[in-house]
Design an enzyme around this catalytic site. Sequence first.
Site, PDB file in Angstrom:
ATOM      1  N   THR A  74     -15.772 -28.352 -17.542  1.00 49.44           N
ATOM      2  CA  THR A  74     -16.981 -27.512 -18.928  1.00 49.44           C
ATOM      3  C   THR A  74     -17.449 -26.289 -17.803  1.00 49.44           C
ATOM      4  O   THR A  74     -17.731 -25.875 -18.870  1.00 49.44           O
ATOM      5  CB  THR A  74     -17.313 -28.692 -19.038  1.00 49.44           C
ATOM      6  OG1 THR A  74     -16.836 -29.790 -19.450  1.00 49.44           O
ATOM      7  CG2 THR A  74     -18.477 -28.677 -20.404  1.00 49.44           C
ATOM      8  N   ASP A 145      -8.828 -29.266 -17.308  1.00 49.41           N
ATOM      9  CA  ASP A 145     -10.408 -30.127 -17.789  1.00 49.41           C
ATOM     10  C   ASP A 145      -9.723 -31.441 -16.887  1.00 49.41           C
ATOM     11  O   ASP A 145      -8.414 -31.790 -16.429  1.00 49.41           O
ATOM     12  CB  ASP A 145      -9.358 -29.970 -19.165  1.00 49.41           C
ATOM     13  CG  ASP A 145     -10.886 -31.534 -19.445  1.00 49.41           C
ATOM     14  OD1 ASP A 145     -10.743 -33.038 -19.489  1.00 49.41           O
ATOM     15  OD2 ASP A 145     -11.355 -31.671 -20.705  1.00 49.41           O
ATOM     16  N   SER A 146     -10.561 -32.142 -16.322  1.00 50.71           N
ATOM     17  CA  SER A 146     -10.522 -33.120 -14.873  1.00 50.71           C
ATOM     18  C   SER A 146      -9.752 -34.031 -15.328  1.00 50.71           C
ATOM     19  O   SER A 146      -8.835 -35.033 -14.606  1.00 50.71           O
ATOM     20  CB  SER A 146     -11.620 -33.454 -13.784  1.00 50.71           C
ATOM     21  OG  SER A 146     -12.244 -34.420 -14.984  1.00 50.71           O
ATOM     22  N   SER A 147      -9.517 -34.353 -16.261  1.00 54.63           N
ATOM     23  CA  SER A 147      -8.747 -35.701 -17.273  1.00 54.63           C
ATOM     24  C   SER A 147      -7.392 -35.238 -17.277  1.00 54.63           C
ATOM     25  O   SER A 147      -6.325 -36.597 -16.985  1.00 54.63           O
ATOM     26  CB  SER A 147      -9.095 -35.643 -18.484  1.00 54.63           C
ATOM     27  OG  SER A 147     -10.370 -35.682 -19.288  1.00 54.63           O
ATOM     28  N   THR A 177     -16.381 -33.300 -14.752  1.00 55.45           N
ATOM     29  CA  THR A 177     -16.772 -34.661 -13.513  1.00 55.45           C
ATOM     30  C   THR A 177     -16.080 -35.595 -14.659  1.00 55.45           C
ATOM     31  O   THR A 177     -16.433 -36.267 -13.851  1.00 55.45           O
ATOM     32  CB  THR A 177     -18.221 -34.368 -15.249  1.00 55.45           C
ATOM     33  OG1 THR A 177     -18.064 -34.484 -16.713  1.00 55.45           O
ATOM     34  CG2 THR A 177     -19.054 -32.740 -14.607  1.00 55.45           C
ATOM     35  N   ASP A 178     -15.387 -35.535 -15.573  1.00 54.36           N
ATOM     36  CA  ASP A 178     -14.838 -36.580 -15.423  1.00 54.36           C
ATOM     37  C   ASP A 178     -14.046 -37.218 -14.589  1.00 54.36           C
ATOM     38  O   ASP A 178     -14.269 -38.605 -14.476  1.00 54.36           O
ATOM     39  CB  ASP A 178     -13.671 -36.560 -16.779  1.00 54.36           C
ATOM     40  CG  ASP A 178     -14.254 -36.020 -18.191  1.00 54.36           C
ATOM     41  OD1 ASP A 178     -16.105 -36.279 -18.204  1.00 54.36           O
ATOM     42  OD2 ASP A 178     -13.686 -35.722 -19.116  1.00 54.36           O
TER      43      ASP A 178
END
Length: 661
Positions: A74, A145-147, A177-178
Amino acid sequence: MAESSFNNLTSLARALSQPKLELPELNEVSPTRPGVQVHRRRLLSSCNSVESTNEPLVSPSEEARVLVINTGGTIGMTIHDNVLAPKANAFVKSLRKLPILHDEAYAQQTCLYDYYSSESTLVLPMCKDCKRIIYTVLEYSPLLDSSNMTPDDWGRIGKDIEKNYQNYDGFVILHGTDTMAYTASALSFMCEHLGKPIVLTGSQVPIYEMRNDGRGNLLGALLIAGQFVIPEVCLYFYNKLYRGNRVTKVDAGSFNAFSSPNLQPLATAEVDITINWDTVWRSNTTAKFQVSTELNRNVGLIRLFPGITAATVRAFLQPPMEGVVLETYGSGNAPDNRPDLLEELKKATDSGVIIVNCTQCLRGTVCTSYATGKVLIEAGLVAGGDMTPEAALSKLSYVLAKKELDLEAKKKLMSQNLRGEMNVDLAGAKLCLSNSRFIQVIAKSLSVSCKEELQAIRDALTPPLACAAAKIGDVEALEALREMGTNLCLGDYDGRTPLHVAACEGHLKVVQYLLRHGATVYAKDRFGDTPLCNAVRFRHKEVVKLLRQTGAHFSRDKLEEAGTELCSLAASSDLEGLEIWSLAGADLYKPGYDGQTAIQVAQDSGKKEVVAFLVQIMSSNYKTVFGEFNSCDDDDDDEPTTDSLASPLQQTWKRRVRTAE
Ligand SMILES: NC(=O)C[C@H](N)C(=O)O
């Protein structure tokens, strides 16, 4: 042992550990504040002369270098089609416009972009202690995106750190952060014998928005990575630094997104940044840093719930599954009235699957207080202690990839504390120096009553005591100090650690002892010198070798200066000096300030013995570096038979050795 006014340090140190008076407990000690003295003088003078202004010549302040690896998250996202997604090639441009994260005037005055040949190199404004943190941003493509991250991405980060390890004082990883807790945990295991800080951070709101947590998080992470030798993979978020393998994401909608339920923070960034040095993990090693990117993908997490069927568990444990984290109830419990379930678990462990028992609770540890916990031991599970499921999963992945180990050895590793990820010795709390009679008698005589004052006394007294013991080679005194909880990594008023002192004195045994008890080869005193610089200066060959073996290296600027030093050693026929600089990693081909190399200086002044000596070191260095390559060669000759077989680096070396000859 040498006589000195401290000749009875051992008994003094022992006296310190006498039972305590009633005074507050101490948990914290002051940080050492290493810095890097950078000399861009040559470049600066040309820079300043080109500008030909009346401005005074700028002298760069003490500097530290940090590599920022931007993987996404993010922090660097913008809104597209009403949803947040990473935006490429925008981050550095935006940082340049933020005065708290970049001082453009300083960058211009000190020729920063030319010196580092990089537009992605930025500099923070001056820190409180007059230091500058210079950071270079390496942006990944695509930003994720860390996902979307996988173990391949962890491997890429690990390799980039390994590749750049020598050139930076610390590393910051920008990450979503995920899944940050998974990456932090995995990196903590992959990074073996780590000696420098690796700090993961990110944000809940993009840095481009007016109100965001990204700027503060990035700034805090940079300040910590650039100023403190914390040899851990950490996570910095919302003013706190945590051990990376102890965190879990607990809040999707708050700036305070992470928690480290079973370990207090390593540092807090309030008015001052306070490092909790007693908690910082030490690698206790004389081995070099390396990254193990081999990870086993056949691992998984399963969470018990009331009524879970044996069929679900059986399906989950089928081959190729090799390691599973079972999230159990409370202190590691499962139904002991479900033989069908327990049988599936037993069958799997019998067939070689490692199952680690971790609690579903946020805080606390697995133990065997209940019959419902004991049945899991009988089913062959490994107790995961107080590990987070994220840490347990990535540890499994790391341990299972160790092909040289058999199943029992892997299970044993899983139950051991490898990187501070679990507390296996809850009962073994050490006697702390704050409990010592000596410190407390002094405190009493000074009418000290509060924790902060007592702490200040402890911080002022113990580093010089440890340095005094190092000076006279008194390992026993150091051991006594350590046993009572002294942190042997802390520096005195000049930032000089016991390792600096032992390196100056050439006490090899003390150096060995200190390295095995957490001392860092990267500590810098207030003059910017490391223990390696000291050992070279006082010509302690064996100490230099040991420090190098542990990963010590000269800074970029010291290596720049090496050419001139080598020429001067060659001019004065100082063979011992040349040898020690070479052992410390100096490039014997590095030209001095006037473009001449040491060999040329020796040749020009007819110093045949120096030329011969340099050629001999060069060819033995060649063999050390390319030995393996040569052993594959058919020819008996030590060097490869044709230049086409050699790597570009090897060809350059060969050319250099031949020219010298
Ligand atoms: N705050 C964040 O960074 C969440 C984002 N989805 C990520 O993990 O990349």
